[in-house]
Design an enzyme around this catalytic site. Structure first.
Site, PDB file in Angstrom:
ATOM      1  N   LEU A 288       0.891  -1.155   0.000  1.00 42.10           N
ATOM      2  CA  LEU A 288       0.000   0.000   0.000  1.00 42.10           C
ATOM      3  C   LEU A 288       0.929   1.205   0.000  1.00 42.10           C
ATOM      4  O   LEU A 288       1.852   1.281   0.822  1.00 42.10           O
ATOM      5  CB  LEU A 288      -0.898  -0.025   1.239  1.00 42.10           C
ATOM      6  CG  LEU A 288      -2.093   0.908   1.277  1.00 42.10           C
ATOM      7  CD1 LEU A 288      -3.005   0.708   0.069  1.00 42.10           C
ATOM      8  CD2 LEU A 288      -2.886   0.699   2.552  1.00 42.10           C
ATOM      9  N   ASP A 289       0.737   2.117  -0.924  1.00 43.62           N
ATOM     10  CA  ASP A 289       1.652   3.243  -1.078  1.00 43.62           C
ATOM     11  C   ASP A 289       1.834   4.019   0.221  1.00 43.62           C
ATOM     12  O   ASP A 289       0.938   4.081   1.066  1.00 43.62           O
ATOM     13  CB  ASP A 289       1.139   4.210  -2.149  1.00 43.62           C
ATOM     14  CG  ASP A 289       1.124   3.599  -3.529  1.00 43.62           C
ATOM     15  OD1 ASP A 289       1.945   2.705  -3.791  1.00 43.62           O
ATOM     16  OD2 ASP A 289       0.284   4.022  -4.342  1.00 43.62           O
ATOM     17  N   PHE A 290       2.986   4.654   0.334  1.00 43.90           N
ATOM     18  CA  PHE A 290       3.351   5.492   1.478  1.00 43.90           C
ATOM     19  C   PHE A 290       2.257   6.512   1.794  1.00 43.90           C
ATOM     20  O   PHE A 290       1.922   6.745   2.948  1.00 43.90           O
ATOM     21  CB  PHE A 290       4.677   6.201   1.128  1.00 43.90           C
ATOM     22  CG  PHE A 290       5.241   7.068   2.204  1.00 43.90           C
ATOM     23  CD1 PHE A 290       5.868   6.512   3.309  1.00 43.90           C
ATOM     24  CD2 PHE A 290       5.182   8.445   2.090  1.00 43.90           C
ATOM     25  CE1 PHE A 290       6.411   7.310   4.292  1.00 43.90           C
ATOM     26  CE2 PHE A 290       5.724   9.254   3.072  1.00 43.90           C
ATOM     27  CZ  PHE A 290       6.346   8.690   4.174  1.00 43.90           C
TER      28      PHE A 290
END
Length: 179
Positions: free
Chosen positions: A41-43
């Protein structure tokens, strides 16, 4: 073991970070030893992250051939019209090729925790929420899809992976779930 974790905004989906200055990682949340993220899951995205110590389960959850649905709530800039939602439902062409069709609908603003830092608010630019379910996992795919139809994503929260839902977990909280 399978763990549902609500990943806060601004946290890496890994346990260490070697970049200067170091960023927040999963190590600060007291997760059990020997579990690893099943997917990413992206930053700058929030929400459901599954972690497991079972490699076969991680493979079933993340391998594209299994096409597990991932459901997101996206706050977008603009007003989603029927044409934009239909384009998402039919699949859009990104720079790395066409996406599979998605489930897409406009939703009322969900009741969520405040984000830190908050999403920038502009009085002159409307925003709305959409629910989007995809069966792929390309890099920043949801953000690229919404931008392609003229609806840049302001906030992105993953709420489900396959049959696993985030439910009432607050950011940084986790629970063991039945796999």
């Amino acid at each position: 073991m399978l763990i549902a974790f609500n990943k806060p905004y601004g946290v890496l989906c890994q346990f260490t970070d070697r970049s200067p200055p170091p960023r927040r990682t999963l190590a600060e949340f007291g997760l059990p030893p020997d579990v690893y993220p099943a997917g990413r899951l992206d930053f700058d995205s929030e929400g459901l992250l599954l972690l497991t110590d079972d490699g076969a389960l991680a493979h079933r959850l993340t391998d594209p051939k299994h096409k597990q649905a991932k459901t997101y709530w996206a706050q977008v800039e603009g007003d989603p019209d029927a044409a934009a939602l239909d384009a998402l439902r039919n699949g859009v062409v990104l720079n790395d090729g066409p996406t599979l069709p998605a489930q897409a609908k406009r939703i009322d603003a969900p009741t969520l925790w405040p984000r830190d830092p908050p999403v920038r608010f502009r009085k002159t630019v409307p925003d709305a929420w959409i629910e989007l379910s995809i069966r792929e996992g390309r890099n920043r795919q949801v953000r690229r899809m919404t931008a392609t139809v003229g609806l840049p994503t302001l906030r992105l929260v993953r709420v489900a992976i396959a049959n696993y839902r985030m439910e009432a977990l607050m950011p940084g909280e986790w629970r063991i779930v039945n796999s």
